[in-house]
Motif scaffolding. Structure first.
Motif, PDB file in Angstrom:
ATOM      1  N   ARG A 184      26.198 -25.249 -28.801  1.00 38.77           N
ATOM      2  CA  ARG A 184      27.456 -25.774 -28.256  1.00 38.77           C
ATOM      3  C   ARG A 184      28.304 -26.431 -29.345  1.00 38.77           C
ATOM      4  O   ARG A 184      29.521 -26.209 -29.440  1.00 38.77           O
ATOM      5  N   GLN A 189      41.813 -26.308 -23.955  1.00 35.39           N
ATOM      6  CA  GLN A 189      41.161 -26.403 -22.652  1.00 35.39           C
ATOM      7  C   GLN A 189      39.659 -26.135 -22.782  1.00 35.39           C
ATOM      8  O   GLN A 189      38.823 -26.830 -22.178  1.00 35.39           O
ATOM      9  N   GLU A 190      39.279 -25.130 -23.579  1.00 39.54           N
ATOM     10  CA  GLU A 190      37.853 -24.807 -23.764  1.00 39.54           C
ATOM     11  C   GLU A 190      37.125 -25.943 -24.470  1.00 39.54           C
ATOM     12  O   GLU A 190      35.976 -26.274 -24.131  1.00 39.54           O
ATOM     13  N   ASN A 195      37.879 -29.055 -24.208  1.00 35.77           N
ATOM     14  CA  ASN A 195      37.695 -30.089 -23.179  1.00 35.77           C
ATOM     15  C   ASN A 195      36.517 -29.754 -22.283  1.00 35.77           C
ATOM     16  O   ASN A 195      35.698 -30.613 -21.942  1.00 35.77           O
ATOM     17  N   GLU A 196      36.438 -28.496 -21.867  1.00 36.76           N
ATOM     18  CA  GLU A 196      35.354 -28.089 -20.961  1.00 36.76           C
ATOM     19  C   GLU A 196      33.987 -28.195 -21.640  1.00 36.76           C
ATOM     20  O   GLU A 196      32.992 -28.474 -20.973  1.00 36.76           O
ATOM     21  N   LEU A 197      33.939 -27.989 -22.962  1.00 40.88           N
ATOM     22  CA  LEU A 197      32.673 -28.099 -23.706  1.00 40.88           C
ATOM     23  C   LEU A 197      32.416 -29.517 -24.205  1.00 40.88           C
ATOM     24  O   LEU A 197      31.482 -29.745 -24.982  1.00 40.88           O
ATOM     25  N   ASP A 198      33.264 -30.465 -23.770  1.00 35.03           N
ATOM     26  CA  ASP A 198      33.046 -31.887 -24.069  1.00 35.03           C
ATOM     27  C   ASP A 198      33.059 -32.156 -25.569  1.00 35.03           C
ATOM     28  O   ASP A 198      32.166 -32.800 -26.123  1.00 35.03           O
ATOM     29  N   SER A 225      38.078 -34.633 -28.476  1.00 31.45           N
ATOM     30  CA  SER A 225      39.020 -34.012 -27.532  1.00 31.45           C
ATOM     31  C   SER A 225      40.326 -34.798 -27.431  1.00 31.45           C
ATOM     32  O   SER A 225      41.408 -34.217 -27.191  1.00 31.45           O
TER      33      SER A 225
END
Length: 911
Positions: A407, A478-479, A481-484, A488
């Motif tokens: 990740r 956006q990606e 943000n979604e992957l924390d 960010s």
């Protein structure tokens, strides 16, 4: 009673008139050893012969006086055989054949032969000793015969701990004199020269007769005479030795010393009962002390292991991700150290703890002690529960770490891509707002206006071309943000700024178009070539920028197929370059054509193309940049291809080893299962076979170490899958730990069976019969029998447990013994414990109480002084520290209660 020498003296004695009642047959081996010793020194040293004459004469007279007679000259007074026969009757308590009364030589020989025949009837083989030599007064033969009699009737029955007579007498002397300083009994000659050993023997049994502390080692004559006089006066032991002869002889005669010392043994034989009792108590106490040490070791090991588990579980359950790959890789390295370095010793400690617990329980059962109950929270089940919690926490931890690393790697790649696209976009938008806000159209001519309108159209075209990049930037943000992504906030701030600016550019573009269209009246001249150039240059320029962006774009792959896909895509891109080059030349040709027309028509161009900022120099510069980036991209892709090929080799290398080690571990587990069921040969053979098997397993460890090394290389290369094998390193580790634990437990089971067999006196044949019966009814080879299987097993061994009232009651009794927890299963160890208790005897609390009573002289209590006198120091103090004061009516100060102490040893009551 026969008259042996009526001419000189008449005396009568009956069967009860005297003798020590030695009687009984002797061991032929013991006598052969003693006689061989006699044959080797037939030529006696004069000093030894003198000592033997005196000692043997005194010994004979100590018995003959019970019949009212004695001898003066040992080689003369036995010549007629009469006193020799009398001596044998006195010491044996048996009647010999009637002697012959005549005084002729033949009568004497016959009488001596009757005595020698009686000696031979007791299992004694007389070597080179005949009646003629005795009748003729042969001193050496006569002394040899008397020594043989002394051996048979005074020394033979002396045995301590199953030793020979001589060794037994020596061991008895060593034990009795052990507490005395300056005494070290190692033989029956020079160890006695200083006289301290004789005094120590008397003082040990009758301390009131000797002031031992006042004796001096440098005064042997005084010491010897003191012991001889006290023994003769108070112990009825005649003086058989001369102090001066012993001191003045370099090596006193061994037979004379043994004869005299044996008199002490018989004089103190009453103390043997107490010594036997003391030995029993020592044995019981030693077992109890050892068991207590094992209990303390278990408690300590259990506490340490549980504390380690308590500390480790929170660490494994901590799944809070770190911000960087380096931090997560450090956590992964820490976990590798835990699996390679920290956990394996704990696995061994847990296995050893279970083995120690089983061994302790076996020893407690074998010694009739209550089962060991660990402290609260330290049961084997508590440790197993904690271990299961540990493994549950450990499960998936490594996978989580690797997923987090993937990740973070993906995040770093996306973040870098976001920064690149954002930088390119920000560079493109630099100055655009100012340009759109410029009010140059207010003072421009019509031609200028037209030029401005066309320029604005080109800008709108360019603006539309950048819409995809803005959308890509927003999608990447956006990606992230979604992957924390940890940064960010800054990404979102920058993305928001770009989007806001983009909206502003759209609004400004629309406003400028409206303003231009308002003022536009007529465009008279248009440079179609410039316009065409601008229209074709803008998308071509955008294509080059996209190409440069793609050529510099970071990539991440994990398989060789993925990199080959990128190489294929890159080759396809390179195939489009000739068409792009032709488009570039066409665009440049338009620019050249415009310049040619302007020159031919004498048109003075203001300089740059009014419709675009993309000059031929920019196009050529960017095209040259693309040409430079292509081989760099080639090199990067080839490097990655080489890396993935190396990774594939690592996968295949690991898989090749894992596909050998994994099945090997599985095969060994199955073989151990078969070995534990079949178990052929003696228990020692089985144990040796299992230990050799264990060594062969341990010797295989380098293969696992090699696999660990290969696994570490795979993880360092960030390889996350392997299609060439179904075995993971975690599977191999767990299988290896189970294999080591299983073989250790199997060995421990056999060791416990040996403990049971030796402690209970079970023969090898019985043990094999028990094993064969158990295995016969263990149909599923599960190592345990159900109730019906167990009943059938008992019936096969002769137990009456048929289905009637009496048989059912007996079977229920047995089941309560072998399955106290009502689990419905009977293990082989429980079966062996039951059969050993049914067929053998062990020490009981009543036996220990009886032994203490002997040491206490039949009293109901015992004193600390008596315990210290009769038991070794550490065991005496062990008893004193644990015995409660005696409360009976006959109590005296310092009296201790040995009864409650003995029953407490067997768990029958509390101290």
């Amino acid at each position: 009673m026969v008259d042996y020498h009526a001419a000189n003296q008449s005396y009568q004695y009956g069967p009860n008139s005297g003798g020590n009642g030695a009687g009984g047959g002797g061991s032929m081996g013991d006598y052969m050893a003693q006689e061989d010793d006699w044959d080797r020194d037939l030529l006696l040293d004069p000093a030894w012969e003198k000592q033997q004459r005196k000692t043997f004469t005194a010994w004979c007279n100590s018995h003959l006086r019970k019949a009212g007679t004695q001898i003066e000259n040992i080689d003369e007074d036995f010549r007629d055989g009469l006193k020799l026969m009398l001596l044998l009757e006195v010491i044996s308590g048996e009647r010999l054949p009637k002697p012959e009364r005549g005084k002729m030589r033949v009568h004497k020989i016959n009488n001596v032969n009757k005595a020698l025949d009686f000696i031979a009837s007791k299992g004694v083989k007389l070597v080179s000793i005949g009646a003629e030599e005795i009748v003729d007064g042969n001193a050496k033969m006569t002394l040899g015969m008397i020594w043989t009699i002394i051996l048979r009737f005074a020394i033979q029955d002396i045995s301590v701990e199953e030793t020979s007579a001589k060794e037994g007498l020596l061991l008895w002397c060593q034990r009795k004199t052990a507490p005395y300083k300056n005494v070290n009994v190692q033989n029956f000659h020079i160890s006695w020269k200083d006289g301290l050993a004789f005094n120590a023997l008397i003082h040990r049994h009758r301390p009131e007769l000797i002031e031992y502390d006042k004796l001096r080692k440098d005064d042997p004559v005084t010491n010897l005479n003191n012991a001889f006089e006290v023994a003769e006066k108070y112990l009825d032991i005649p003086k058989m030795l001369d102090a001066e002869d012993i001191v003045n002889t370099a090596r006193p005669d061994e037979k004379a010393i043994m004869t005299y010392v044996s008199s002490f043994y018989h004089a103190f034989s009453g103390a043997q009962k107490a010594e036997t009792a003391a030995n029993r108590i020592c044995k019981v106490l030693a077992v109890n002390q050892e068991n207590e040490h094992l209990m303390e070791d278990y408690e300590r090991l259990a506490s340490d292991l549980l504390e380690w588990i308590r500390r480790t579980i929170p660490w494994l359950e901590d799944r809070v991700p770190q911000k960087t790959i380096q931090e997560m890789q450090q956590k992964l390295e820490d976990f590798r150290d835990y699996r390679r370095v920290h956990k394996p010793p704990k696995v061994q400690e847990k296995c050893q703890l279970e083995i120690n617990f089983n061994t302790l329980q076996t020893k407690l059962r074998l010694s009739n002690r209550p089962a060991f109950m660990p402290s609260e929270g330290k049961m084997v089940s508590d440790i197993n529960n904690g271990w299961q919690h540990l493994e549950q926490a450990e499960k998936g931890y490594e996978e989580w770490l690797l997923n987090e690393i993937r990740r973070l790697e993906r995040l770093d790649h996306l973040a870098e891509k976001f920064r690149q696209k954002a930088s390119i976009h920000e560079a493109w938008t630099d100055g655009k707002e100012a340009m759109l806000k410029h009010r140059d159209y207010e003072t421009a001519t019509l031609s200028d206006i037209k030029a401005l309108i066309r320029k604005h159209e080109a800008f709108e075209s360019d603006l539309a071309a950048h819409q995809d990049r803005v959308e890509q930037i927003a999608a990447i943000a956006q990606e992230l943000n979604e992957l924390d992504y940890y940064d960010s906030h800054n990404v979102n701030t920058r993305c928001q700024k770009i989007c806001d600016q983009w909206d502003a550019l759209g609004s400004l573009t629309q406003s400028r178009r409206e303003a231009l269209e308002k003022t536009e009246k007529q465009l008279e001249t248009i440079d179609q070539l410039h316009l065409e150039y601008a229209k074709r240059a803008a998308p071509f320029n955008n294509w080059m920028e996209s190409a440069m962006e793609d050529l510099q774009d970071m990539f991440i792959v994990h398989t060789i197929e993925e990199i080959e896909g990128l190489i294929s895509a890159h080759d396809q891109f390179k195939s489009t370059l000739p068409d792009a080059d032709r488009e570039r030349e066409a665009i440049l040709a338009i620019h050249k054509e415009a310049q040619r027309i302007a020159e031919s028509n004498h048109i003075k161009l203001s300089g740059s193309n009014p419709y675009t900022t993309v000059t031929p120099q920019i196009i050529n510069s960017k095209w040259e940049k693309v040409q430079q980036l292509v081989p760099k991209r080639d090199h990067a892709l080839l490097e990655e291809q080489s890396k993935q090929q190396s990774n594939e080799r690592l996968r295949r290398q690991f898989a090749s080893q894992a596909n050998i080690v994994g099945p090997w571990i599985q095969t060994k587990m199955e073989e151990i299962g078969r070995i534990s069921i079949e178990m052929n040969g003696t228990l020692e053979d089985q144990l040796n076979h299992l230990k050799r098997y264990e060594r062969s397993i341990v010797d295989y460890k380098p293969n696992l170490d090699l696999l660990e090394q290969q696994h570490q290389l795979i993880q360092e290369a960030l390889i996350f899958d392997n299609k060439h094998t179904n075995y993971t390193m975690e599977h191999i580790r767990v299988g290896w730990e189970q294999l080591l634990t299983t073989i250790a437990r199997t060995i421990n089971e056999v060791e416990n069976q040996i403990l049971t067999r030796d402690a209970k006196g079970i023969s090898q044949e019985q043990m094999q019969e028990f094993r064969a019966s158990f295995n016969h009814f263990d149909k599923d080879h599960g190592g345990a029998l159900g109730p019906e299987e167990f009943k059938a097993c008992l019936i096969s061994l002769g137990y009456d447990v048929e289905n009637d009232r009496q048989g059912d009651a007996e079977f229920n009794r047995i089941m309560s013994v072998v399955d106290p927890n009502h689990s419905g299963l009977v293990t082989f160890q429980a079966f062996i414990d039951f059969m050993s208790r049914e067929t053998t005897d062990t020490d009981t609390a009543d036996q220990v109480i009886a032994s203490f009573k002997v040491l206490a002289g039949d009293k109901n209590f015992i004193t600390a002084e008596e315990l210290r006198r009769e038991l070794p120091p550490d065991q005496a103090e062990y008893c004193i520290a644990r015995m409660a004061p005696y409360q009976g009516p006959d109590a005296v100060p310092g009296a201790l209660d040995y009864k409650s102490f003995s029953t407490a040893l067997y768990g029958e009551s509390d101290l």
